[in-house]
Scaffold this active site. Structure first.
Site, short mmCIF file in Angstrom:
data_model
loop_
_atom_site.label_atom_id
_atom_site.label_comp_id
_atom_site.label_asym_id
_atom_site.label_seq_id
_atom_site.Cartn_x
_atom_site.Cartn_y
_atom_site.Cartn_z
N ASN A 244 0.78 -1.39 -0.03
CA ASN A 244 -0.05 0.69 -0.02
C ASN A 244 0.68 1.22 -0.20
OD1 ASN A 244 -1.52 2.58 0.17
ND2 ASN A 244 -2.47 1.56 2.40
N GLY B 262 2.71 2.65 10.57
CA GLY B 262 3.60 3.66 10.66
C GLY B 262 3.83 3.57 12.16
N SER C 224 3.29 -1.93 10.33
CA SER C 224 5.22 -1.85 10.51
C SER C 224 5.19 -3.76 10.62
CB SER C 224 5.16 -1.73 12.28
OG SER C 224 4.24 -0.35 12.05
N LYS D 241 0.47 3.96 -0.45
CA LYS D 241 -0.68 5.43 -0.03
C LYS D 241 -0.44 6.55 -0.90
CE LYS D 241 -0.13 3.37 4.56
NZ LYS D 241 -0.43 3.69 6.15
N GLU E 257 -7.03 4.78 7.82
CA GLU E 257 -7.25 6.17 7.27
C GLU E 257 -7.94 6.95 6.58
OE1 GLU E 257 -3.11 5.74 5.70
OE2 GLU E 257 -2.27 5.43 7.60
N HIS F 262 -9.34 1.11 4.50
CA HIS F 262 -8.13 0.90 5.72
C HIS F 262 -8.42 2.56 6.47
CE1 HIS F 262 -4.01 2.48 6.41
NE2 HIS F 262 -3.86 1.78 6.05
N GLU G 275 -5.35 -4.70 10.67
CA GLU G 275 -4.96 -3.11 11.15
C GLU G 275 -4.75 -3.45 12.21
OE1 GLU G 275 -2.46 -2.35 6.70
OE2 GLU G 275 -4.07 -1.44 6.54
P1 PGA Z 1 2.88 0.47 7.33
O1 PGA Z 1 1.00 0.63 6.87
O2 PGA Z 1 2.73 -0.37 6.86
O3 PGA Z 1 3.44 1.52 7.12
O4 PGA Z 1 2.56 0.86 9.47
C1 PGA Z 1 0.43 -0.15 6.88
C2 PGA Z 1 -0.69 0.14 6.17
O5 PGA Z 1 -1.17 0.79 6.96
O6 PGA Z 1 -1.77 -0.07 5.29
#
Ligand code: PGA
Length: 252
Positions: free
Chosen positions: A9, A174, A213, A11, A98, A96, A168
């Site tokens: 992803n 992140g 992460s 983003k 976000e 997601h 997640e």
């Molecule tokens: P990350 O994000 O690996 O940077 O923690 C994962 C995601 O939000 O899909």
């Protein structure tokens, strides 16, 4: 045998030309990883056609990070599922955290997006997960259960066969904090149980990815767990070598 999936992803990262380079890097190193691993990259909308071109001739699949809840029409700034499908996408990330958190996506919106995805032959990667407060209050099981019941339970049996779930935990996205492999297994097994309550034996075939992460250093331990079928990777998907190294985490 469930599919093993490593999905990137990206983003809102990379300019189009950088995205093409990244995709080419993944294509170039793909041979080092077991062909049993399914790689998916999900760049920003603006990069999709260029990245599709860069992936041609490889087995790496393309996904988008979102799609509109409506089929077409006067929805300024939206991108329809039919449009991303026409550019070669096979997958679309929906729900997601976000999107839920910053763009107010609710289960009602997500039900419409899921319908659009299926109507256009896309496989949704449907994300669920609790935030830190919910985890600390011990509510994480209830939170993911509701996220599944309110959306996934509305699918037909046929649609459910074409679904990927990504668990997640928001506190791990992140942040550098990863759920332990045992925490991941515990909730993945629970998710599978919730899916089985509605879809029976088909739940055993649904890939459930871990995200938050995930990186080369922890992928193998997490992927070794019985109910973890791969990862949805954010930060570490922005470097081809790291993304591929995560794929090498599959030992089973
Ligand atoms: P990350 O994000 O690996 O940077 O923690 C994962 C995601 O939000 O899909």
């Amino acid at each position: 045998m469930r599919k093993k999936i490593v999905a990137g992803n990206w983003k809102m990262n990379t300019l189009p030309a950088e995205g093409v380079e990244l995709a080419k890097g993944v294509v170039a190193g793909r041979g080092e990883v077991c062909s049993c691993v399914n790689f998916i990259v999900c760049p920003p909308f603006t990069h999709l056609s260029m990245v599709a071109e860069a992936l041609k001739g490889s087995d790496i699949e393309l996904g988008a990070q979102n799609c509109a809840a409506e089929a077409k029409g006067a929805y300024t700034g939206e991108v329809a599922a039919s449009m991303i499908a026409a550019l070669g996408c096979k997958y679309v990330i929906l729900g997601h955290s976000e999107r839920r958190q910053y763009y107010g996506e609710t289960s009602a919106t997500l039900n419409k997006k899921m319908e659009q995805a299926y109507a256009n032959g896309l496989t949704p990667i449907y994300c669920v997960g609790e935030n830190l407060e919910e985890r600390e209050a011990g509510k994480h099981f209830d939170v993911v259960k509701a996220q599944i019941e309110e959306v996934v339970y509305n699918l037909t049996e046929e649609q459910f066969k074409n679904l990927v779930i990504a668990y997640e935990p928001v506190w791990a996205i992140g942040t550098g904090k990863t759920a332990t492999a045992d925490q991941a297994q515990e909730i993945h097994a629970y998710i599978r149980k919730v899916l089985a309550e509605k879809f029976g034996a088909a739940a055993a075939e649904c890939p459930i990815l871990y995200g938050g992460s995930c990186k080369p250093a922890n992928a193998a331990e997490i992927f070794a767990k019985e109910d973890v079928d791969g990862g949805l990777i954010g930060g570490a998907a922005l470097k081809a070598a790291d993304f591929l190294a995560i794929g090498k985490g599959f030992q089973k």
